[in-house]
Design a protein around this motif. Structure first.
Motif, PDB file in Angstrom:
ATOM      1  N   PRO A   7      13.780   4.908 -19.290  1.00 57.18           N
ATOM      2  CA  PRO A   7      14.498   6.096 -19.766  1.00 57.18           C
ATOM      3  C   PRO A   7      13.512   7.014 -20.484  1.00 57.18           C
ATOM      4  CG  PRO A   7      15.001   4.195 -21.141  1.00 57.18           C
ATOM      5  CD  PRO A   7      14.224   3.681 -19.975  1.00 57.18           C
ATOM      6  N   VAL A   8      13.800   8.299 -20.439  1.00 59.29           N
ATOM      7  CA  VAL A   8      12.869   9.302 -20.961  1.00 59.29           C
ATOM      8  C   VAL A   8      13.494  10.044 -22.134  1.00 59.29           C
ATOM      9  CG1 VAL A   8      11.506  11.365 -20.426  1.00 59.29           C
ATOM     10  CG2 VAL A   8      11.867   9.618 -18.661  1.00 59.29           C
ATOM     11  N   ILE A   9      12.765  10.093 -23.253  1.00 58.98           N
ATOM     12  CA  ILE A   9      13.187  10.884 -24.397  1.00 58.98           C
ATOM     13  C   ILE A   9      12.177  11.990 -24.631  1.00 58.98           C
ATOM     14  CG2 ILE A   9      12.091   9.278 -26.034  1.00 58.98           C
ATOM     15  CD1 ILE A   9      14.335  10.045 -28.043  1.00 58.98           C
ATOM     16  N   TRP A  10      12.676  13.193 -24.876  1.00 58.74           N
ATOM     17  CA  TRP A  10      11.835  14.350 -25.183  1.00 58.74           C
ATOM     18  C   TRP A  10      12.067  14.695 -26.649  1.00 58.74           C
ATOM     19  CZ3 TRP A  10      12.667  19.864 -22.705  1.00 58.74           C
ATOM     20  CH2 TRP A  10      11.623  20.722 -23.109  1.00 58.74           C
ATOM     21  N   ILE A  11      10.993  14.664 -27.441  1.00 57.78           N
ATOM     22  CA  ILE A  11      11.097  14.843 -28.891  1.00 57.78           C
ATOM     23  C   ILE A  11      10.365  16.107 -29.319  1.00 57.78           C
ATOM     24  CG2 ILE A  11      10.655  13.816 -31.156  1.00 57.78           C
ATOM     25  CD1 ILE A  11      10.479  11.085 -29.777  1.00 57.78           C
ATOM     26  N   THR A  12      11.064  17.031 -29.959  1.00 54.73           N
ATOM     27  CA  THR A  12      10.390  18.170 -30.571  1.00 54.73           C
ATOM     28  C   THR A  12      10.060  17.820 -32.027  1.00 54.73           C
ATOM     29  OG1 THR A  12      12.469  19.234 -31.276  1.00 54.73           O
ATOM     30  CG2 THR A  12      11.607  19.814 -29.091  1.00 54.73           C
ATOM     31  N   GLY A  13       9.111  18.557 -32.606  1.00 60.75           N
ATOM     32  CA  GLY A  13       8.676  18.215 -33.957  1.00 60.75           C
ATOM     33  C   GLY A  13       8.031  16.845 -34.001  1.00 60.75           C
ATOM     34  N   ALA A  14       7.315  16.492 -32.924  1.00 59.45           N
ATOM     35  CA  ALA A  14       6.804  15.126 -32.769  1.00 59.45           C
ATOM     36  C   ALA A  14       5.404  14.928 -33.340  1.00 59.45           C
ATOM     37  CB  ALA A  14       6.809  14.733 -31.291  1.00 59.45           C
ATOM     38  N   SER A  15       4.823  15.954 -33.930  1.00 55.57           N
ATOM     39  CA  SER A  15       3.435  15.839 -34.386  1.00 55.57           C
ATOM     40  C   SER A  15       3.300  15.165 -35.742  1.00 55.57           C
ATOM     41  CB  SER A  15       2.772  17.225 -34.428  1.00 55.57           C
ATOM     42  OG  SER A  15       3.491  18.104 -35.267  1.00 55.57           O
ATOM     43  N   SER A  16       4.412  14.975 -36.468  1.00 58.97           N
ATOM     44  CA  SER A  16       4.351  14.341 -37.782  1.00 58.97           C
ATOM     45  C   SER A  16       5.745  13.882 -38.201  1.00 58.97           C
ATOM     46  CB  SER A  16       3.781  15.308 -38.835  1.00 58.97           C
ATOM     47  OG  SER A  16       4.644  16.421 -39.002  1.00 58.97           O
ATOM     48  N   GLY A  17       5.794  13.196 -39.350  1.00 59.79           N
ATOM     49  CA  GLY A  17       7.070  12.859 -39.976  1.00 59.79           C
ATOM     50  C   GLY A  17       8.016  12.072 -39.104  1.00 59.79           C
ATOM     51  N   ILE A  18       9.295  12.467 -39.151  1.00 63.86           N
ATOM     52  CA  ILE A  18      10.340  11.755 -38.419  1.00 63.86           C
ATOM     53  C   ILE A  18      10.068  11.765 -36.917  1.00 63.86           C
ATOM     54  CG2 ILE A  18      12.791  11.806 -37.798  1.00 63.86           C
ATOM     55  CD1 ILE A  18      13.343  12.869 -40.648  1.00 63.86           C
ATOM     56  N   GLY A  19       9.619  12.896 -36.387  1.00 60.73           N
ATOM     57  CA  GLY A  19       9.362  13.000 -34.953  1.00 60.73           C
ATOM     58  C   GLY A  19       8.280  12.055 -34.481  1.00 60.73           C
ATOM     59  N   ALA A  20       7.190  11.961 -35.246  1.00 63.64           N
ATOM     60  CA  ALA A  20       6.096  11.053 -34.881  1.00 63.64           C
ATOM     61  C   ALA A  20       6.552   9.600 -34.962  1.00 63.64           C
ATOM     62  CB  ALA A  20       4.901  11.294 -35.801  1.00 63.64           C
ATOM     63  N   ALA A  21       7.289   9.268 -36.029  1.00 69.10           N
ATOM     64  CA  ALA A  21       7.794   7.905 -36.181  1.00 69.10           C
ATOM     65  C   ALA A  21       8.765   7.556 -35.059  1.00 69.10           C
ATOM     66  CB  ALA A  21       8.468   7.747 -37.541  1.00 69.10           C
ATOM     67  N   ALA A  22       9.596   8.517 -34.669  1.00 69.15           N
ATOM     68  CA  ALA A  22      10.541   8.287 -33.572  1.00 69.15           C
ATOM     69  C   ALA A  22       9.803   8.082 -32.250  1.00 69.15           C
ATOM     70  CB  ALA A  22      11.513   9.451 -33.461  1.00 69.15           C
ATOM     71  N   ALA A  23       8.730   8.839 -32.031  1.00 75.90           N
ATOM     72  CA  ALA A  23       7.949   8.672 -30.803  1.00 75.90           C
ATOM     73  C   ALA A  23       7.403   7.247 -30.712  1.00 75.90           C
ATOM     74  CB  ALA A  23       6.803   9.682 -30.772  1.00 75.90           C
ATOM     75  N   ARG A  24       6.879   6.748 -31.814  1.00 79.11           N
ATOM     76  CA  ARG A  24       6.343   5.378 -31.814  1.00 79.11           C
ATOM     77  C   ARG A  24       7.450   4.345 -31.612  1.00 79.11           C
ATOM     78  NH1 ARG A  24       2.598   7.884 -35.583  1.00 79.11           N
ATOM     79  NH2 ARG A  24       4.074   7.614 -37.313  1.00 79.11           N
ATOM     80  N   LYS A  25       8.596   4.574 -32.252  1.00 81.31           N
ATOM     81  CA  LYS A  25       9.714   3.635 -32.131  1.00 81.31           C
ATOM     82  C   LYS A  25      10.247   3.579 -30.703  1.00 81.31           C
ATOM     83  CE  LYS A  25      13.238   0.992 -33.235  1.00 81.31           C
ATOM     84  NZ  LYS A  25      13.020  -0.465 -33.474  1.00 81.31           N
ATOM     85  N   PHE A  26      10.472   4.722 -30.105  1.00 78.05           N
ATOM     86  CA  PHE A  26      11.039   4.735 -28.752  1.00 78.05           C
ATOM     87  C   PHE A  26      10.032   4.211 -27.728  1.00 78.05           C
ATOM     88  CE2 PHE A  26      14.367   7.196 -30.697  1.00 78.05           C
ATOM     89  CZ  PHE A  26      15.481   6.928 -29.913  1.00 78.05           C
ATOM     90  N   SER A  27       8.749   4.486 -27.940  1.00 82.12           N
ATOM     91  CA  SER A  27       7.724   3.926 -27.058  1.00 82.12           C
ATOM     92  C   SER A  27       7.742   2.405 -27.137  1.00 82.12           C
ATOM     93  CB  SER A  27       6.348   4.463 -27.450  1.00 82.12           C
ATOM     94  OG  SER A  27       5.329   3.859 -26.669  1.00 82.12           O
ATOM     95  N   LYS A  28       7.823   1.877 -28.336  1.00 82.66           N
ATOM     96  CA  LYS A  28       7.869   0.424 -28.543  1.00 82.66           C
ATOM     97  C   LYS A  28       9.085  -0.197 -27.870  1.00 82.66           C
ATOM     98  CE  LYS A  28       7.821  -3.045 -32.261  1.00 82.66           C
ATOM     99  NZ  LYS A  28       7.791  -3.248 -33.734  1.00 82.66           N
TER     100      LYS A  28
END
Length: 261
Positions: free
Chosen positions: A4-25
């Motif tokens: 499944p594919v998630i597209w995250i805006t505001g992904a360069s820091s903070g909540i967005g970056a943490a969410a990117a790592r979580k969903f990748s994991k």
């Protein structure tokens, strides 16, 4: 089966970056977007499976470019399953002192940029008869708070818009989860706009002592998986929502005495 594919805006820091790592994991392919391309690549490399991530820079203030950005995002992995609207900017200034152009910029980024991207991705969701929006609002998207008038207004506007959108596209199997964080330890207050549009350049005490972005991302992941309509994230500040809802008079008195800057 494709991830499944998630597209995250505001992904360069903070909540967005943490969410990117979580969903990748958790086994998702992740598209990371913000204005800061170099930072996006650093976040991508920190993900569990960077080979299943992609960087797509965009600026939410440039709404005329967002249709093309959506087309690009869909082509990267062949589909988008979750659009996580997390990009935005905060505010720390009194309403009376804030220049109108600052009010407009906050609305342009937080509200109009978000809905422009939404309009661009919805035809894709409709065509495949499935899709989900996660929308980072705030506790002040439900309650008002001093020094955050236009920021609060932009988040209130998102609630109204996406509550309507949820009802309109229920038949298309498109869901909406409004995400309302309280005090999360990120640079949101550091980057917040002041009355003349300059950044605050300092972290609020409440932010500094807030929940980690990683724990926030864990709760976002759970909420999106369950397709909840709203999730409230934070510490005791979350109680403000229930005070406002059930005893608004008492809440107003508490707010007048609170140190919220």
């Amino acid at each position: 089966m494709a991830k499944p594919v998630i597209w995250i805006t505001g992904a360069s820091s903070g909540i967005g970056a943490a969410a990117a790592r979580k969903f990748s994991k958790e086994g998702y392919s992740v598209i990371l977007s913000s204005r800061k391309q170099e930072d996006l690549h650093k976040v991508m490399e920190s993900c569990e499976f960077p080979e299943d991530c992609a960087v797509l820079p965009l600026d939410l203030a440039k709404t005329d470019e967002l249709q093309d950005k959506a087309s690009e995002a869909i082509k990267i992995f062949g589909q988008v399953d979750i659009m996580f609207h997390n990009g935005g900017i905060s505010q720390r200034s009194l309403a009376l002192e804030t220049k109108l152009e600052v009010d407009r910029k906050i609305m342009e980024i937080n509200f109009f940029g978000t809905i422009a991207l939404t309009k661009a991705i919805i035809p894709h969701f409709k065509a495949k008869k499935s899709g989900q929006f996660g929308v980072t609002s705030s506790l002040v998207g439900i309650i008002g708070s001093p020094y955050r008038s236009s920021y609060s207004a932009s988040k209130h506007a998102l609630h109204g818009y996406f509550d309507s959108l949820r009802a309109e596209h229920f038949v298309d199997n498109i869901s909406v989860t409004m995400i309302c964080p309280g005090f999360i330890k990120t640079n949101v207050s550091v980057n917040a706009m002041t009355a003349d549009g300059k950044p605050l350049n300092q972290m609020d005490d409440a932010q500094a002592n807030g929940m980690s972005a990683e724990e926030c991302a864990n709760q976002i992941f759970k909420g999106l998986k369950k397709k909840k309509e709203e999730i409230y994230i934070g510490g005791k500040e979350v109680m403000a929502i229930y005070l406002k809802r059930f005893v608004p008079g008492i809440f107003s008195k508490i707010l007048l005495k609170a140190k919220v800057r």
